[in-house]
Scaffold this motif. Structure first.
Motif, PDB file in Angstrom:
ATOM      1  N   ALA A 118       0.854  -1.189   0.000  1.00 35.60           N
ATOM      2  CA  ALA A 118       0.000   0.000   0.000  1.00 35.60           C
ATOM      3  C   ALA A 118       0.892   1.242   0.000  1.00 35.60           C
ATOM      4  O   ALA A 118       1.237   1.786   1.048  1.00 35.60           O
ATOM      5  N   PHE A 119       1.288   1.662  -1.195  1.00 33.11           N
ATOM      6  CA  PHE A 119       2.083   2.872  -1.386  1.00 33.11           C
ATOM      7  C   PHE A 119       1.150   4.067  -1.282  1.00 33.11           C
ATOM      8  O   PHE A 119       0.137   4.132  -1.977  1.00 33.11           O
ATOM      9  N   HIS A 120       1.458   4.995  -0.414  1.00 32.85           N
ATOM     10  CA  HIS A 120       0.519   6.079  -0.103  1.00 32.85           C
ATOM     11  C   HIS A 120       0.105   6.903  -1.318  1.00 32.85           C
ATOM     12  O   HIS A 120      -0.987   7.451  -1.339  1.00 32.85           O
ATOM     13  N   GLU A 121       0.938   6.995  -2.330  1.00 37.25           N
ATOM     14  CA  GLU A 121       0.595   7.822  -3.491  1.00 37.25           C
ATOM     15  C   GLU A 121      -0.350   7.119  -4.466  1.00 37.25           C
ATOM     16  O   GLU A 121      -0.996   7.783  -5.278  1.00 37.25           O
ATOM     17  N   THR A 122      -0.431   5.783  -4.406  1.00 37.34           N
ATOM     18  CA  THR A 122      -1.274   5.062  -5.368  1.00 37.34           C
ATOM     19  C   THR A 122      -2.403   4.265  -4.714  1.00 37.34           C
ATOM     20  O   THR A 122      -3.278   3.769  -5.413  1.00 37.34           O
ATOM     21  N   TYR A 123      -2.387   4.142  -3.381  1.00 43.75           N
ATOM     22  CA  TYR A 123      -3.458   3.417  -2.697  1.00 43.75           C
ATOM     23  C   TYR A 123      -4.695   4.304  -2.655  1.00 43.75           C
ATOM     24  O   TYR A 123      -4.573   5.494  -2.408  1.00 43.75           O
ATOM     25  N   PRO A 124      -5.886   3.806  -2.897  1.00 45.53           N
ATOM     26  CA  PRO A 124      -6.312   2.416  -3.046  1.00 45.53           C
ATOM     27  C   PRO A 124      -6.373   1.921  -4.488  1.00 45.53           C
ATOM     28  O   PRO A 124      -6.714   0.767  -4.718  1.00 45.53           O
ATOM     29  N   ASP A 125      -6.019   2.774  -5.462  1.00 47.46           N
ATOM     30  CA  ASP A 125      -6.111   2.349  -6.860  1.00 47.46           C
ATOM     31  C   ASP A 125      -5.188   1.181  -7.170  1.00 47.46           C
ATOM     32  O   ASP A 125      -5.513   0.326  -7.996  1.00 47.46           O
ATOM     33  N   GLU A 126      -4.041   1.159  -6.526  1.00 49.99           N
ATOM     34  CA  GLU A 126      -3.089   0.068  -6.710  1.00 49.99           C
ATOM     35  C   GLU A 126      -2.701  -0.483  -5.346  1.00 49.99           C
ATOM     36  O   GLU A 126      -2.326   0.269  -4.464  1.00 49.99           O
ATOM     37  N   ALA A 127      -2.790  -1.786  -5.211  1.00 49.04           N
ATOM     38  CA  ALA A 127      -2.354  -2.482  -3.996  1.00 49.04           C
ATOM     39  C   ALA A 127      -1.993  -3.911  -4.409  1.00 49.04           C
ATOM     40  O   ALA A 127      -2.740  -4.849  -4.168  1.00 49.04           O
ATOM     41  N   PRO A 128      -0.838  -4.058  -5.048  1.00 54.72           N
ATOM     42  CA  PRO A 128      -0.466  -5.384  -5.554  1.00 54.72           C
ATOM     43  C   PRO A 128      -0.153  -6.368  -4.431  1.00 54.72           C
ATOM     44  O   PRO A 128       0.388  -5.996  -3.386  1.00 54.72           O
ATOM     45  N   ARG A 129      -0.498  -7.633  -4.689  1.00 47.72           N
ATOM     46  CA  ARG A 129      -0.195  -8.700  -3.734  1.00 47.72           C
ATOM     47  C   ARG A 129       1.303  -8.948  -3.740  1.00 47.72           C
ATOM     48  O   ARG A 129       1.914  -9.085  -4.792  1.00 47.72           O
ATOM     49  N   ILE A 130       1.893  -9.011  -2.544  1.00 47.86           N
ATOM     50  CA  ILE A 130       3.327  -9.260  -2.435  1.00 47.86           C
ATOM     51  C   ILE A 130       3.634 -10.577  -1.722  1.00 47.86           C
ATOM     52  O   ILE A 130       4.758 -11.048  -1.783  1.00 47.86           O
ATOM     53  N   ALA A 131       2.634 -11.144  -1.062  1.00 41.60           N
ATOM     54  CA  ALA A 131       2.821 -12.452  -0.415  1.00 41.60           C
ATOM     55  C   ALA A 131       1.452 -13.077  -0.194  1.00 41.60           C
ATOM     56  O   ALA A 131       0.474 -12.370   0.081  1.00 41.60           O
ATOM     57  N   ALA A 132       1.396 -14.388  -0.316  1.00 42.16           N
ATOM     58  CA  ALA A 132       0.135 -15.107  -0.137  1.00 42.16           C
ATOM     59  C   ALA A 132      -0.189 -15.346   1.329  1.00 42.16           C
ATOM     60  O   ALA A 132      -1.326 -15.657   1.664  1.00 42.16           O
ATOM     61  N   SER A 133       0.815 -15.202   2.202  1.00 47.77           N
ATOM     62  CA  SER A 133       0.614 -15.440   3.633  1.00 47.77           C
ATOM     63  C   SER A 133       1.622 -14.622   4.429  1.00 47.77           C
ATOM     64  O   SER A 133       2.640 -14.161   3.895  1.00 47.77           O
ATOM     65  N   PHE A 134       1.353 -14.488   5.721  1.00 47.69           N
ATOM     66  CA  PHE A 134       2.299 -13.798   6.587  1.00 47.69           C
ATOM     67  C   PHE A 134       3.608 -14.580   6.678  1.00 47.69           C
ATOM     68  O   PHE A 134       4.686 -13.984   6.695  1.00 47.69           O
ATOM     69  N   GLU A 135       3.533 -15.901   6.708  1.00 49.77           N
ATOM     70  CA  GLU A 135       4.755 -16.710   6.761  1.00 49.77           C
ATOM     71  C   GLU A 135       5.640 -16.418   5.551  1.00 49.77           C
ATOM     72  O   GLU A 135       6.851 -16.212   5.700  1.00 49.77           O
ATOM     73  N   GLU A 136       5.054 -16.397   4.359  1.00 49.49           N
ATOM     74  CA  GLU A 136       5.830 -16.079   3.150  1.00 49.49           C
ATOM     75  C   GLU A 136       6.420 -14.677   3.239  1.00 49.49           C
ATOM     76  O   GLU A 136       7.597 -14.452   2.933  1.00 49.49           O
ATOM     77  N   PHE A 137       5.604 -13.712   3.663  1.00 49.59           N
ATOM     78  CA  PHE A 137       6.083 -12.343   3.809  1.00 49.59           C
ATOM     79  C   PHE A 137       7.255 -12.265   4.782  1.00 49.59           C
ATOM     80  O   PHE A 137       8.291 -11.660   4.487  1.00 49.59           O
ATOM     81  N   LEU A 138       7.102 -12.863   5.954  1.00 48.71           N
ATOM     82  CA  LEU A 138       8.138 -12.779   6.981  1.00 48.71           C
ATOM     83  C   LEU A 138       9.436 -13.414   6.498  1.00 48.71           C
ATOM     84  O   LEU A 138      10.515 -12.848   6.696  1.00 48.71           O
ATOM     85  N   GLU A 139       9.354 -14.560   5.845  1.00 45.19           N
ATOM     86  CA  GLU A 139      10.579 -15.203   5.347  1.00 45.19           C
ATOM     87  C   GLU A 139      11.286 -14.300   4.332  1.00 45.19           C
ATOM     88  O   GLU A 139      12.495 -14.095   4.407  1.00 45.19           O
ATOM     89  N   LYS A 140      10.542 -13.733   3.400  1.00 46.05           N
ATOM     90  CA  LYS A 140      11.152 -12.847   2.405  1.00 46.05           C
ATOM     91  C   LYS A 140      11.695 -11.579   3.049  1.00 46.05           C
ATOM     92  O   LYS A 140      12.765 -11.090   2.668  1.00 46.05           O
ATOM     93  N   ALA A 141      10.980 -11.034   4.012  1.00 43.09           N
ATOM     94  CA  ALA A 141      11.452  -9.826   4.702  1.00 43.09           C
ATOM     95  C   ALA A 141      12.757 -10.106   5.444  1.00 43.09           C
ATOM     96  O   ALA A 141      13.694  -9.303   5.373  1.00 43.09           O
ATOM     97  N   LEU A 142      12.842 -11.238   6.119  1.00 42.19           N
ATOM     98  CA  LEU A 142      14.051 -11.582   6.863  1.00 42.19           C
ATOM     99  C   LEU A 142      15.251 -11.801   5.952  1.00 42.19           C
ATOM    100  O   LEU A 142      16.394 -11.636   6.377  1.00 42.19           O
ATOM    101  N   ARG A 143      15.016 -12.157   4.699  1.00 44.38           N
ATOM    102  CA  ARG A 143      16.095 -12.378   3.724  1.00 44.38           C
ATOM    103  C   ARG A 143      16.347 -11.150   2.855  1.00 44.38           C
ATOM    104  O   ARG A 143      17.161 -11.185   1.948  1.00 44.38           O
ATOM    105  N   SER A 144      15.660 -10.063   3.111  1.00 38.21           N
ATOM    106  CA  SER A 144      15.677  -8.900   2.219  1.00 38.21           C
ATOM    107  C   SER A 144      16.886  -7.991   2.374  1.00 38.21           C
ATOM    108  O   SER A 144      17.086  -7.100   1.546  1.00 38.21           O
TER     109      SER A 144
END
Length: 158
Positions: A118-144
């Motif tokens: 949710a980028f403040h300049e484009t939300y709510p028109d754009e809100a792309p999915r970045i992870a299917a679950s919190f587990e997926e998100f957390l793993e990618k964030a920890l490796r980022s």
């Protein structure tokens, strides 16, 4: 990687808050009108929010405590009007400067809420999915490497 392993990594290498109690989780769910999915429940019973890579205030990944989760339109646009964001979108991670990673609680997949950018300049028109679950998100964030992994061209850390 399992949620249990990810939570252990958060505790060992990052900045977790003390865990939420079952009473706090129940009060949150009653206030919000939706239940935490299994990944989120595990996270909040392990730590009621956390920052990754650095402590507050200078942090990219601020996983919000239960008391700071709110409707995305309120956090980003200061509005509860549906035109300013779906009533099923809620803040989860403060990426600073009114940019958030949000949950869509209306569209669980296999029992998990998807996470959206949710980028403040484009939300709510754009809100792309970045992870299917919190587990997926957390793993990618920890490796980022403390980068917004969904915006980064470079490889994630192993």
């Amino acid at each position: 990687m399992s949620m249990k392993s990810l939570l252990a990594e958060v505790s060992q290498l990052h900045y977790p808050r003390p865990p939420a109690t079952l009473l706090q989780v129940a009060a949150f769910e009653a206030r919000m009108g939706w239940k935490l999915d299994e990944d989120l429940r595990s996270f909040y019973l392990h730590c009621n929010g956390a920052t990754l890579f650095a402590p507050l205030p200078d942090v990219n990944y601020h996983l919000l405590p239960l008391g700071r989760i709110e409707r995305a339109s309120v956090a980003i646009r200061g509005s509860e009007e549906d035109v300013d964001g779906s009533p099923s979108h809620f803040t989860l991670v403060d990426m600073q400067d009114t940019n958030f990673v949000i949950l869509d609680v209306a569209t669980p997949v296999n029992g998990c809420y998807p996470l959206l950018d949710a980028f403040h300049e484009t939300y709510p028109d754009e809100a792309p999915r970045i992870a299917a679950s919190f587990e997926e998100f957390l793993e990618k964030a920890l490796r980022s490497g403390n980068r917004s992994f969904w915006l980064s061209d470079g490889p994630l850390e192993e």
